[in-house]
Scaffold this motif. Sequence first.
Motif, mmCIF file in Angstrom:
data_model
loop_
_atom_site.group_PDB
_atom_site.id
_atom_site.type_symbol
_atom_site.label_atom_id
_atom_site.label_comp_id
_atom_site.label_asym_id
_atom_site.label_seq_id
_atom_site.Cartn_x
_atom_site.Cartn_y
_atom_site.Cartn_z
ATOM 1 N N ILE A 175 0.878 -1.174 0.000
ATOM 2 C CA ILE A 175 0.000 0.000 0.000
ATOM 3 C C ILE A 175 0.910 1.217 0.000
ATOM 4 O O ILE A 175 1.709 1.418 0.915
ATOM 5 C CB ILE A 175 -0.933 -0.002 1.227
ATOM 6 N N LEU A 176 0.810 2.026 -1.043
ATOM 7 C CA LEU A 176 1.796 3.074 -1.289
ATOM 8 C C LEU A 176 1.149 4.428 -1.473
ATOM 9 O O LEU A 176 -0.003 4.536 -1.906
ATOM 10 C CB LEU A 176 2.597 2.751 -2.557
ATOM 11 N N ASN A 177 1.899 5.493 -1.116
ATOM 12 C CA ASN A 177 1.524 6.821 -1.583
ATOM 13 C C ASN A 177 2.473 7.193 -2.720
ATOM 14 O O ASN A 177 3.379 6.426 -3.055
ATOM 15 C CB ASN A 177 1.536 7.854 -0.449
ATOM 16 N N TRP A 178 2.288 8.379 -3.302
ATOM 17 C CA TRP A 178 3.049 8.691 -4.510
ATOM 18 C C TRP A 178 4.521 8.990 -4.243
ATOM 19 O O TRP A 178 5.312 9.062 -5.178
ATOM 20 C CB TRP A 178 2.392 9.828 -5.280
ATOM 21 N N THR A 179 4.922 9.120 -2.997
ATOM 22 C CA THR A 179 6.340 9.320 -2.703
ATOM 23 C C THR A 179 7.073 7.989 -2.562
ATOM 24 O O THR A 179 8.306 7.958 -2.557
ATOM 25 C CB THR A 179 6.531 10.134 -1.408
ATOM 26 N N GLN A 180 6.316 6.876 -2.450
ATOM 27 C CA GLN A 180 6.917 5.575 -2.158
ATOM 28 C C GLN A 180 7.032 4.658 -3.371
ATOM 29 O O GLN A 180 7.716 3.633 -3.303
ATOM 30 C CB GLN A 180 6.092 4.870 -1.073
ATOM 31 N N VAL A 181 6.395 5.021 -4.468
ATOM 32 C CA VAL A 181 6.371 4.113 -5.615
ATOM 33 C C VAL A 181 7.756 3.920 -6.226
ATOM 34 O O VAL A 181 8.015 2.913 -6.892
ATOM 35 C CB VAL A 181 5.391 4.620 -6.700
ATOM 36 N N TYR A 182 8.673 4.858 -5.989
ATOM 37 C CA TYR A 182 9.996 4.774 -6.613
ATOM 38 C C TYR A 182 10.922 3.805 -5.880
ATOM 39 O O TYR A 182 12.076 3.634 -6.275
ATOM 40 C CB TYR A 182 10.619 6.170 -6.690
ATOM 41 N N ASP A 183 10.417 3.166 -4.824
ATOM 42 C CA ASP A 183 11.175 2.138 -4.125
ATOM 43 C C ASP A 183 10.857 0.735 -4.651
ATOM 44 O O ASP A 183 11.462 -0.247 -4.210
ATOM 45 C CB ASP A 183 10.895 2.194 -2.617
ATOM 46 N N LEU A 184 9.906 0.647 -5.578
ATOM 47 C CA LEU A 184 9.543 -0.659 -6.133
ATOM 48 C C LEU A 184 10.641 -1.175 -7.061
ATOM 49 O O LEU A 184 11.144 -0.437 -7.910
ATOM 50 C CB LEU A 184 8.223 -0.565 -6.908
ATOM 51 N N ASP A 185 10.982 -2.440 -6.916
ATOM 52 C CA ASP A 185 11.979 -3.069 -7.796
ATOM 53 C C ASP A 185 11.330 -3.850 -8.932
ATOM 54 O O ASP A 185 11.971 -4.127 -9.949
ATOM 55 C CB ASP A 185 12.879 -4.013 -6.992
ATOM 56 N N GLU A 186 10.078 -4.220 -8.734
ATOM 57 C CA GLU A 186 9.374 -4.979 -9.760
ATOM 58 C C GLU A 186 8.049 -4.324 -10.088
ATOM 59 O O GLU A 186 7.420 -3.692 -9.235
ATOM 60 C CB GLU A 186 9.137 -6.417 -9.288
ATOM 61 N N LEU A 187 7.630 -4.481 -11.321
ATOM 62 C CA LEU A 187 6.377 -3.886 -11.777
ATOM 63 C C LEU A 187 5.193 -4.577 -11.108
ATOM 64 O O LEU A 187 5.124 -5.808 -11.099
ATOM 65 C CB LEU A 187 6.270 -4.037 -13.297
ATOM 66 N N PRO A 188 4.263 -3.814 -10.522
ATOM 67 C CA PRO A 188 3.069 -4.441 -9.932
ATOM 68 C C PRO A 188 2.271 -5.201 -10.992
ATOM 69 O O PRO A 188 2.040 -4.684 -12.094
ATOM 70 C CB PRO A 188 2.268 -3.247 -9.406
ATOM 71 N N ASP A 189 1.870 -6.417 -10.664
ATOM 72 C CA ASP A 189 1.047 -7.192 -11.605
ATOM 73 C C ASP A 189 -0.334 -6.561 -11.745
ATOM 74 O O ASP A 189 -0.832 -6.366 -12.859
ATOM 75 C CB ASP A 189 0.905 -8.640 -11.123
ATOM 76 N N GLU A 190 -0.952 -6.276 -10.597
ATOM 77 C CA GLU A 190 -2.296 -5.700 -10.582
ATOM 78 C C GLU A 190 -2.281 -4.501 -9.640
ATOM 79 O O GLU A 190 -2.183 -4.671 -8.426
ATOM 80 C CB GLU A 190 -3.322 -6.721 -10.114
ATOM 81 N N LEU A 191 -2.367 -3.327 -10.181
ATOM 82 C CA LEU A 191 -2.286 -2.096 -9.383
ATOM 83 C C LEU A 191 -3.665 -1.466 -9.246
ATOM 84 O O LEU A 191 -4.322 -1.186 -10.254
ATOM 85 C CB LEU A 191 -1.321 -1.103 -10.022
ATOM 86 N N ILE A 192 -4.074 -1.238 -8.008
ATOM 87 C CA ILE A 192 -5.303 -0.491 -7.742
ATOM 88 C C ILE A 192 -4.901 0.943 -7.416
ATOM 89 O O ILE A 192 -4.122 1.177 -6.485
ATOM 90 C CB ILE A 192 -6.081 -1.093 -6.555
ATOM 91 N N VAL A 193 -5.397 1.894 -8.181
ATOM 92 C CA VAL A 193 -5.126 3.308 -7.939
ATOM 93 C C VAL A 193 -6.392 3.935 -7.366
ATOM 94 O O VAL A 193 -7.441 3.933 -8.031
ATOM 95 C CB VAL A 193 -4.705 4.051 -9.222
ATOM 96 N N VAL A 194 -6.302 4.451 -6.158
ATOM 97 C CA VAL A 194 -7.450 5.080 -5.511
ATOM 98 C C VAL A 194 -7.312 6.593 -5.664
ATOM 99 O O VAL A 194 -6.385 7.202 -5.139
ATOM 100 C CB VAL A 194 -7.528 4.702 -4.022
ATOM 101 N N GLY A 195 -8.236 7.196 -6.398
ATOM 102 C CA GLY A 195 -8.201 8.630 -6.660
ATOM 103 C C GLY A 195 -8.010 8.906 -8.133
ATOM 104 O O GLY A 195 -7.038 8.435 -8.737
#
Length: 479
Positions: A175-195
């Motif tokens: 569960i991420l906010n927009w400041t944390q997505v750049y710590d991902l090493d792998e592409l999310p398979d299924e991403l839910i974007v709220v907003g």
Amino acid sequence: MTRIVIIGGGPGGYEAALVGAQLGAEVTVVDCDGLGGASVLTDCVPSKTLIATAEVMTTFDSSYEELGIIVADDTPHMEQAARVVGVDLGKVNRRVKRLALAQSHDITASVTRAGARVMRGRGRLEGLQAADGSRQVVVTAADGTEETLLADAVLIATGGHPREIPDALPDGERILNWTQVYDLDELPDELIVVGSGVTGAEFAGAYQALGSRVTLVSSRDRVLPGEDPDAAAVLEDVFRRRGMNVMARSRAQSAKRVGDRVEVTLADGRVISGSHCLMAVGAIPNSAGMGLEEAGVRLKDSGHIWTDKVSRTSAPGVYAAGDVTGIFALASVAAMQGRIAMYHFLGDAVTPLNLKTVSSNVFTDPEIATVGYSQSDVDSGKIDARVVKLPLLRNPRAKMQGIRDGFVKILCRPGTGIVVGGCVVAPRASELIHPISIAVDNNLTVEQIANAFTVYPSLSGSIAEVARQLHTRKQAGEA
């Protein structure tokens, strides 16, 4: 020498520091994260760098079908249609962080070269204005030590931080906010974007282009509720055509981890599941714990600082700029507010902030760029204007490039033909909006735009064509 203390090193802060130093003031910038602020370190620069990679993916995908471009490899002929181009998200994010840090260092070097002092720490106002007109700013360093600065003027440019839902707190992993997505090493398979505002739409489009299966949860009737309705309709149609699950009128109530999955519960009881969830539900101004109200600074109910058109707050000698003011959450507006504050306090010529000349852009694919009055302003009766919209499908350059979606729209006054607004939906709309911005800023007429030469073929030719149609209708006396 006039002493100026700037709290916050984002666009509003560092641009103000450059102006203040150039005009001969003694400037100190107090910042806790690095100059450039969220715009450079966690928001605008990183997100647009990520989106740049997504654009290449989208361009290739559309070129494969429309322009006949193929990749020479050993894929069997019967499987050619299933061939895809992949992305190394870890590598992308490392580049994102590297570019953001380099930009922050460049800004710091520019500010210090101009003669301003940069202090690492958190600043707060201490008490009311002194009898001699000075203000006290207390700076707390990371080790807890404090230093008090005296200032003839203070600029608050502390920005904001991601808003959180109590039952959907980010964990930085799933569960991420927009400041944390750049710590991902792998592409999310299924991403839910709220907003489904600007941030949500940009990230949803980018991750879909990169290869994630995306569900966009929108509490409103459509995506981008604050943008031109025709533009939002085009983007939503593109999202759905490309396979995104857009859930309108669906308010997220909670999000929780269940093993290596995330479950998002909606207000109506429905539950959706994905590998990751990005919360993009707005921002909170960084105005708490700074002694602002005690110093006489008026805050709005939202926590934003009230300012006038030259960036003054209600407290003498205290100015504010950027997202903490709640005006427009744009780096360009923050920078202008900061510059205006310095010009005003230091007695230089100053033009008050005019929001009707601000151009903005949503970095989706296609991009959505706007300036001046909007279609909603016309529909609500706020302004009397004639509107012409021309689809890009009619543009020869668009046909050559395989561009199917988008349009150019211009608004002008009925009697004079003066351009008062515009909207462009297209690849690189952020570049195409500029001639319309110049027209709005300088009160140019549709006749003047129509008579200017454009390159043939070019996407900008559609701007001249819309102006010609508006001019023709004006000559014919049509409403």
